[in-house]
Design a protein around this motif. Structure first.
Motif: not given
Length: 491
Positions: A186-194
């Protein structure tokens, strides 16, 4: 040696049991007084009183504080995903099945301590020499019991109990690993979005600069070299976007699989861009000794040691005599109706005492094998404890290093933003060439990506730290389900 007493119905009960008891005592003294004693003890693992890198202001956490550590991030979608995964992930369901199997095997061993009772119904037809035929019907109840005089079966039950506890701890360990895996994805997902948003913002600026450069080329203020450089920089940034989008899709797919759903099931829920989950600055630490008690993998190895020692004790008692008691009560009659009135009654009691005399050293070899198994379990326990201590110290060191790195990266990002702004202003005034503009833009994009990646790394470090501390498991009911679990919140 085996001594099967004849069936008796008219002897005094006390006199009937005198012979097997005396013989058992004699065999015990003569042949089994040299029971192997395995006194090997593993070296104790030195446990520090505090962590080397823990902050002095960090509060000491109890298991309850760490049981749902993901709530400390204050991110509702991440919490919902983790709780959904704990209820539906295949690895958790498999661990629950392993636990049920261990409990069933323990129940089989417990049943061996109790007498077994069976029933029988029979009918025979016979014909004599003068061709007269006769029928005979019978019904009976049989019982068998082997008293656990020496505790061999009791040790087997103890080993079964330890295996059950190890299965419980393994299930809790599956919860710990799964919660951390969902949080990391989940953290990787939000980081990729950023990072995708950063790339798009920079692409918009570079397209604007490319347009300006083309206008200046038409006006004869720059050469085609600057125009090609602007086009190359824009295409280079645009090429990053499909790669980031592909990684985003893979992260969504991974989260769907972790929650027990097919890929794409979460695409709609996770399309909306949301901030990166950030843990509070103040850590909820646990003391080293408490961490070892909390970590399921340490408790798994501890229970395996108990099971191995119990199996060794049971194997050592295989040389002891065993007594088997049996009895039967039967009714016989010439007709079925006579079984309930006027049937003949037959009752018998038998006792069999046996003890091994010669097995070619097989049992001694089995004892040595079990001793080696105990030593292996103890070594595995010690190794797991050392690994647990290392994982916590490594997580603390990584967290501290990433925090210090972020401080410097923020300074570098601010400087890169100012340099890019000045370069664009001076380029518009003709004071610098376009290469300077490109260099400052690339530096700014790199700084922004580094800041975003390091912020994600700090959140990831918190997850790995809570996992190393043994957080993420919760009490289970008899079916291996989470106690007090409710339907996961919607994303």
């Amino acid at each position: 040696m085996q001594n099967l007493l004849p069936s008796i119905s008219d002897r005094h009960p006390a006199r009937a049991w005198a012979t097997p008891l005396a013989l058992a005592t004699a065999l015990l003294v003569a042949g089994c007084s040299h029971t192997s004693q395995f006194a090997g003890q593993s070296q104790p693992v030195p446990v520090p009183t505090q962590w080397q890198r823990s902050a002095e202001a960090a509060p000491v956490a109890s298991p309850a504080d760490l049981s749902r550590w993901w709530q400390r991030f204050g991110d509702a979608p991440m919490t919902a995903l983790i709780e959904q995964a704990l209820a539906a992930n295949p690895s958790v369901l498999n661990a629950q099945a392993v636990l049920r199997q261990a409990r069933a095997q323990r129940d089989v061993q417990v049943a061996g301590l109790l007498p077994s009772v069976g029933s029988s119904v029979g009918a025979t037809r016979s014909r004599s020499g003068n061709n007269d035929a006769s029928n005979r019907y019978s019904v009976g109840v049989d019982a068998n019991w082997e008293p656990d005089w020496w505790g061999r079966q009791g040790n087997a039950v103890q080993a079964g109990d330890a295996n059950v506890q190890a299965a419980v701890a393994s299930l809790e360990g599956a919860h710990v690993a799964l919660a951390a895996e969902v949080a990391l994805n989940y953290i990787e997902l939000r980081s990729l979005q950023e990072r995708l948003q950063i790339a798009r913002d920079n692409l918009a600026i570079q397209r604007e600069n490319q347009q300006i450069t083309e206008w200046r080329l038409q006006a004869g203020l720059v050469t085609s070299l600057e125009a090609e450089q602007a086009r190359q920089s824009t295409a280079q940034t645009a090429a990053q976007i499909p790669a980031l989008q592909s990684s985003l899709a893979q992260s969504r797919h991974a989260l769907a699989i972790l929650t027990g759903q097919p890929p794409g099931a979460l695409d709609t829920q996770l399309q909306t861009v949301q901030p990166l989950p950030v843990a509070p600055e103040q850590l909820a630490m646990a003391l080293p000794a408490d961490t070892l008690r909390q970590r399921p993998d340490v408790r798994v190895q501890e229970h395996k040691v108990v099971a191995a020692v119990a199996n060794l004790s049971a194997q050592e008692r295989a040389n002891f005599p065993s007594l088997r008691l049996s009895g039967s009560l039967g009714l016989g009659a010439l007709t079925v109706g006579a079984l309930t009135n006027g049937a003949s009654v037959a009752a018998s009691i038998a006792a069999g005492l046996s003890a091994p005399l010669f097995d070619g050293g097989a049992n001694r070899a089995q004892i040595r094998a079990q001793q080696a198994a105990v030593e292996q379990a103890r070594i595995a326990y010690r190794s797991t404890v050392l690994t647990a201590l290392q994982e916590v110290e490594d997580a603390l060191a990584q967290l501290q290093g990433d925090k210090e790195r972020l401080v410097q990266l923020l300074v570098a990002q601010e400087a890169a933003r100012n340099a890019s702004l000045l370069a664009n202003q001076r380029y518009s005034s003709g004071l610098v060439d376009f290469q300077t503009v490109l260099d400052t833009q690339r530096t700014l994009l790199s700084s922004q990506e580094s800041v975003a990646s390091t912020r994600a790394a700090i959140s990831t470090d918190h997850v790995r730290l809570y996992k190393a501390l043994g957080g993420g498991w919760q009490p289970l009911d008899t079916d291996g389900q989470l106690v007090g679990s409710s339907t996961p919140a919607t994303l």
